[in-house]
Each structure stands twice: as C-alpha cells, then as structure tokens.
Design a protein around this motif. Structure first.
Motif, PDB file in Angstrom:
ATOM      1  N   UNK A 118       0.736  -1.609   0.225  1.00  0.00           N
ATOM      2  CA  UNK A 118       0.127  -0.245   0.157  1.00  0.00           C
ATOM      3  C   UNK A 118       1.327   1.233   0.168  1.00  0.00           C
ATOM      4  N   UNK A 119       1.804   1.160   1.156  1.00  0.00           N
ATOM      5  CA  UNK A 119       3.091   2.394   1.617  1.00  0.00           C
ATOM      6  C   UNK A 119       3.825   2.267  -0.158  1.00  0.00           C
ATOM      7  N   UNK A 120       3.582   1.595  -1.333  1.00  0.00           N
ATOM      8  CA  UNK A 120       4.890   1.648  -1.927  1.00  0.00           C
ATOM      9  C   UNK A 120       4.534   2.773  -3.209  1.00  0.00           C
ATOM     10  N   UNK A 121       3.856   3.217  -3.650  1.00  0.00           N
ATOM     11  CA  UNK A 121       3.865   3.564  -5.087  1.00  0.00           C
ATOM     12  C   UNK A 121       3.383   4.778  -4.649  1.00  0.00           C
ATOM     13  N   UNK A 122       3.021   5.453  -2.663  1.00  0.00           N
ATOM     14  CA  UNK A 122       2.291   6.898  -3.139  1.00  0.00           C
ATOM     15  C   UNK A 122       3.507   7.766  -2.869  1.00  0.00           C
ATOM     16  N   UNK A 123       4.278   7.766  -2.683  1.00  0.00           N
ATOM     17  CA  UNK A 123       5.037   9.090  -3.455  1.00  0.00           C
ATOM     18  C   UNK A 123       6.358   8.973  -4.300  1.00  0.00           C
ATOM     19  N   UNK A 124       5.877   7.834  -5.125  1.00  0.00           N
ATOM     20  CA  UNK A 124       6.099   8.522  -6.613  1.00  0.00           C
ATOM     21  C   UNK A 124       6.065   9.020  -7.741  1.00  0.00           C
ATOM     22  N   UNK A 125       4.634   8.162  -7.700  1.00  0.00           N
ATOM     23  CA  UNK A 125       3.607   8.259  -8.353  1.00  0.00           C
ATOM     24  C   UNK A 125       2.890   9.762  -7.573  1.00  0.00           C
ATOM     25  N   UNK A 126       3.240  10.169  -7.001  1.00  0.00           N
ATOM     26  CA  UNK A 126       2.459  11.584  -6.401  1.00  0.00           C
ATOM     27  C   UNK A 126       3.504  12.628  -6.543  1.00  0.00           C
ATOM     28  N   UNK A 127       4.535  12.343  -6.824  1.00  0.00           N
ATOM     29  CA  UNK A 127       6.141  13.548  -6.986  1.00  0.00           C
ATOM     30  C   UNK A 127       6.028  13.077  -8.795  1.00  0.00           C
ATOM     31  N   UNK A 128       5.680  12.281  -9.096  1.00  0.00           N
ATOM     32  CA  UNK A 128       5.630  12.429 -10.458  1.00  0.00           C
ATOM     33  C   UNK A 128       4.479  13.348 -11.204  1.00  0.00           C
ATOM     34  N   UNK A 129       3.260  13.589  -9.978  1.00  0.00           N
ATOM     35  CA  UNK A 129       1.759  14.117 -10.026  1.00  0.00           C
ATOM     36  C   UNK A 129       2.240  15.469 -10.221  1.00  0.00           C
ATOM     37  N   UNK A 130       2.780  16.009  -9.858  1.00  0.00           N
ATOM     38  CA  UNK A 130       3.444  17.363  -8.996  1.00  0.00           C
ATOM     39  C   UNK A 130       4.689  18.174 -10.151  1.00  0.00           C
ATOM     40  N   UNK A 131       5.042  16.763 -10.860  1.00  0.00           N
ATOM     41  CA  UNK A 131       6.130  17.291 -11.727  1.00  0.00           C
ATOM     42  C   UNK A 131       6.001  17.086 -13.224  1.00  0.00           C
ATOM     43  N   UNK A 132       4.206  16.989 -13.582  1.00  0.00           N
ATOM     44  CA  UNK A 132       4.353  17.326 -14.965  1.00  0.00           C
ATOM     45  C   UNK A 132       3.761  18.496 -15.007  1.00  0.00           C
ATOM     46  N   UNK A 133       4.147  19.792 -14.663  1.00  0.00           N
ATOM     47  CA  UNK A 133       4.056  21.618 -14.802  1.00  0.00           C
ATOM     48  C   UNK A 133       5.302  21.426 -15.657  1.00  0.00           C
ATOM     49  N   UNK A 134       4.545  21.686 -17.455  1.00  0.00           N
ATOM     50  CA  UNK A 134       6.468  22.002 -18.004  1.00  0.00           C
ATOM     51  C   UNK A 134       7.189  23.020 -17.598  1.00  0.00           C
ATOM     52  N   UNK A 135       6.934  24.343 -17.033  1.00  0.00           N
ATOM     53  CA  UNK A 135       7.415  24.827 -16.484  1.00  0.00           C
ATOM     54  C   UNK A 135       8.340  25.442 -15.220  1.00  0.00           C
ATOM     55  N   UNK A 136       7.791  24.535 -14.417  1.00  0.00           N
ATOM     56  CA  UNK A 136       7.801  24.548 -12.565  1.00  0.00           C
ATOM     57  C   UNK A 136       7.873  23.594 -12.464  1.00  0.00           C
ATOM     58  N   UNK A 137       8.057  22.346 -13.372  1.00  0.00           N
ATOM     59  CA  UNK A 137       7.866  21.020 -12.278  1.00  0.00           C
ATOM     60  C   UNK A 137       9.175  20.892 -10.973  1.00  0.00           C
ATOM     61  N   UNK A 138      10.630  21.140 -11.537  1.00  0.00           N
ATOM     62  CA  UNK A 138      11.380  21.030 -10.272  1.00  0.00           C
ATOM     63  C   UNK A 138      11.026  21.593  -9.314  1.00  0.00           C
ATOM     64  N   UNK A 139      10.415  23.017  -8.632  1.00  0.00           N
ATOM     65  CA  UNK A 139       9.841  24.063  -8.045  1.00  0.00           C
ATOM     66  C   UNK A 139       8.785  23.441  -7.401  1.00  0.00           C
ATOM     67  N   UNK A 140       7.858  22.445  -7.740  1.00  0.00           N
ATOM     68  CA  UNK A 140       6.739  21.174  -7.689  1.00  0.00           C
ATOM     69  C   UNK A 140       6.996  20.485  -7.065  1.00  0.00           C
ATOM     70  N   UNK A 141       8.002  19.549  -7.508  1.00  0.00           N
ATOM     71  CA  UNK A 141       8.753  18.216  -7.296  1.00  0.00           C
ATOM     72  C   UNK A 141       9.288  18.327  -5.680  1.00  0.00           C
ATOM     73  N   UNK A 142       9.994  19.943  -5.705  1.00  0.00           N
ATOM     74  CA  UNK A 142      10.823  19.708  -3.986  1.00  0.00           C
ATOM     75  C   UNK A 142       9.583  20.552  -3.239  1.00  0.00           C
ATOM     76  N   UNK A 143       8.710  21.019  -3.354  1.00  0.00           N
ATOM     77  CA  UNK A 143       7.990  21.619  -2.571  1.00  0.00           C
ATOM     78  C   UNK A 143       7.196  20.070  -1.846  1.00  0.00           C
TER      79      UNK A 143
END
Length: 407
Positions: free
Chosen positions: A314-339
C-alpha cells in the motif's frame, strides 16, 4: 554505454545506495537501542536526529539545485549519507546516544539533499524520454533496503558486532557512489541567474503552493511518507516489543515490508497506466490502512507479520506517483517536486518523536493508529493526482514504458 542508459543506471545505483544505508541501520535498531540503553521515548528522540537532518537537507536542496544543478547536490548528499553510517556504527560501539543522534543527523541531511536531487533528475529524465522513471527509481531504494535488511538479519543472527557491520556497508556504499556519480548529467534543475532589471521586468512568481491541486498532492505525500517512515523507523521494535518476536524475526518482518515495497514499485508502471494515478493512490492508501490495522490488532505475530506485506504494498507507490503528478508542470516542475517532497519530509520530522511519545505511553501498536488516520485523508485527497490537462496522459507515458521494457 548510451548516455540515457548511463544516467538511468547511475540514478538507480545512487538510490539503491540510500536504501542499503537505511536498512543496515534499521535492522540493527534493537541492538543500538540496547547499546545506548534508551527507552522507547528516548529512542524516538535519537531518531529525531534523522528527521531534523532530513528536513534541513530537503529545505536546502531546492535552492541549491536551482543555483548549482542537481549533480553536486546529490554528490554532497551521498557523501554525508556514507559518513552518517560510519558515525552511527562508531557511536553504537561506544554506547553514546548523542553520537547516534549525530550520525543520524548527518545521514538525514545527506538523504534530504539526495532525495530532492535524485527526484529532480528522475523527473527530468521522465520528461525527456516520455517513459516513467520515478516508480522504478523508488523501487531501487526499496531493493536496497531488501538487500541491506537481509545482510542485517544474517549478521544479527550471527551476533556480528554492529560497528563492523556498518563500517563494511559504508565501504560498499562509497564504492557504489564513486562509480555512479560521474554518470549523472550536469546542469539538471539549474536556473540561469537573471539580472536585477530583467528580474523586475519578469516580476515575482507566485508560490507553487498557491495551487490547490499541489496542496492536495502534498497531503498525499505527507501521509504516504508517514506510513513508509513509520515502518522504516519502528517496525523491528514494533514486532519485538509489540508482538514478542526476537530481534532476528523482527528484522525479518522488516525485510518482508521492504520486499513488498520493492515489488509494488517495480510493478507500478503498468498498474498506473491501466488505472491512472488517482485510482492507484486511493487503492494504495486503503491497502496500507488494512495492513496497518491488521498489524495493530493481530492476535499473534504470524498474522501481524503477514499483514506487513499489505502495509508495504500500500505504501509503495504513494511517494513516487505523487511526485510524478507534482512534476508534470512544463515550466516549474522542479520547484513543485521540491515543494511536495518537503511535505513528505515533514512526516519524517514529526513521525519518530510523535510515535515514540505515543508508544511510551500507549504502546507502539496503538500509536500506529495515527498512521491509519493520515492514510484515510490521503485516500480522499488522491483525486488531485489526476493528470493536468496540458500534461501527457498516463496511457501515453505507459506506452513508452512498454517499449522501454522490451529492450
């Protein structure tokens, strides 16, 4: 070796390195606890060093990546991780709780720096190739925890000294880092400096946290990181103190958790492609809830040990899938991933002392109900992980993943 393949292997090797160091320490937690003669609450304060260090690393990583690029940040973080393992080993030999705290502080700072840098590198590689990288990247961490846990279990059963175990693992980690670090691309995440006049013309960009969708993704990451961190910090002691297992069997249960995390992450790409991020995160949260509740209320250690598999899956995909969702912004993906990653490390900051305090007064089993409460919130917040209208659909990314897997 092709550049993209070299970058991918380097990313996976450096993430595996962190897992090796983490599980090597975790599997020896009961022995270290006995060596420093710490209570449950006292052990929570020792673990607080890892949390404080992690938050310091995470809070520093974003600006450092934007100024220098991800590779030097990952390099410094990796060096601190190796140093932290060495200090924890030496501290366990001397029986000094403050020194264990210091070693975990170093490990935490290094882990925080490396976590942000590696996720930014992974998200950038994902964008360049159109193929999912982050689930397998985090799977490499889990694979490292499995390897490290199995070694730790064997050495615990053989009553091998903690200090020599951790020093030997530090040598292995240093060798792995020496091979992997040159393979990272230069300049990922670095932003060119803007002259003051030009900066005034561009204007101040609003905080990424003003996006309600990102706030909900941050909640999901916080809850999933809390669930993962609770197992990483407390699972061996939970099985030893809460279910009467031996130290060796407690470490074996932790290895089962790490194995479940590894399987979930390496098999996660096709699952996300089939059902989408939001559905996968919701079901993952429910699966983890069932697992944690079963561990808490199990009448015997066998059932509790088996339930840990559900917790890990249950815990396995939470972090990577959510990080992937945060990083799908074409302009500020790195800032969103960091946040968003910072919100996950907030869980690592609060988790150890909170669960240690509750464990001291209520027992570790009831304390884990806090994990359940956060996972319930995550199950409802997961809808925010649906793809942005201007981002590639999960199916499109997965199609690339299928082509990549066939090579």
């Amino acid at each position: 070796m092709p550049e993209q393949l070299r970058s991918r292997l380097s990313l996976f090797a450096l993430t595996l390195l962190v897992g090796l160091g983490m599980s090597s320490w975790v599997t020896r937690t009961p022995a270290v606890r006995d060596a420093v003669d710490a209570s449950t609450a006292g052990m929570g304060m020792v673990l607080f060093g890892l949390s404080v260090g992690s938050m310091a690393g995470v809070m520093s990583a974003g600006p450092l990546v934007r100024r220098h690029g991800a590779r030097p940040v990952v390099a410094v973080g990796t060096l601190l991780i190796v140093a932290g393992v060495v200090v924890v080993g030496l501290a366990a030999a001397t029986g000094l709780a403050a020194a264990v705290f210091a070693g975990l502080l170093l490990f935490g700072v290094g882990g925080g720096l490396g976590e942000i840098g590696l996720n930014i590198e992974g998200a950038a590689l994902e964008s360049r190739t159109g193929r999912p990288v982050l689930p397998a990247l985090h799977g490499s961490f889990s694979l490292g925890t499995v390897i490290g846990a199995l070694v730790g279990i064997a050495l615990t059963a053989a009553d091998f000294p903690v200090v020599w175990h951790l020093l030997a693992m530090a040598v292995v980690m240093a060798a792995l880092a020496a091979w992997a670090l040159p393979g990272l691309p230069a300049g990922t995440g670095r932003q060119a400096r803007v002259a003051p006049a030009a900066a005034g013309a561009v204007g101040h960009r609003p905080s990424v946290w003003r996006d309600p969708r990102l706030l909900l993704i941050g909640v999901v990451v916080l809850a999933m990181a809390f669930a993962e961190g609770a197992a990483n910090d407390w699972l061996p002691l939970l099985m030893v103190d809460g279910h009467g297992m031996s130290a060796t069997h407690g470490s074996l249960v932790y290895a089962g958790f790490a194995a479940a995390m590894t399987v979930g992450r390496f098999s996660g790409g096709p699952v996300v492609a089939r059902f989408g991020r939001a559905a996968v995160l919701s079901v993952s949260a429910v699966c983890a809830i069932v697992g944690v509740l079963a561990v808490v209320f199990a009448s015997g250690p066998v059932v509790a040990g088996a339930a840990v598999v559900l917790w890990g899956l249950g815990a396995s995909l939470g972090f990577p899938v959510a990080i992937s969702a945060a990083g799908d912004d074409p302009e500020r993906g790195d800032e969103r991933v960091s946040a968003v990653a910072t919100s996950g490390y907030l869980a690592f900051l609060v988790g150890p002392p909170l669960l240690g305090f509750l464990g001291e007064h209520l027992g570790l089993r009831p304390a884990m109900l806090v994990v359940v409460a956060l996972l319930v919130v995550a199950a409802f917040a997961a809808r925010a992980a649906s793809p942005r209208p201007d981002a590639p659909a999960d199916d499109d990314v997965a199609a690339g993943a299928g082509a990549d897997a066939g090579r």
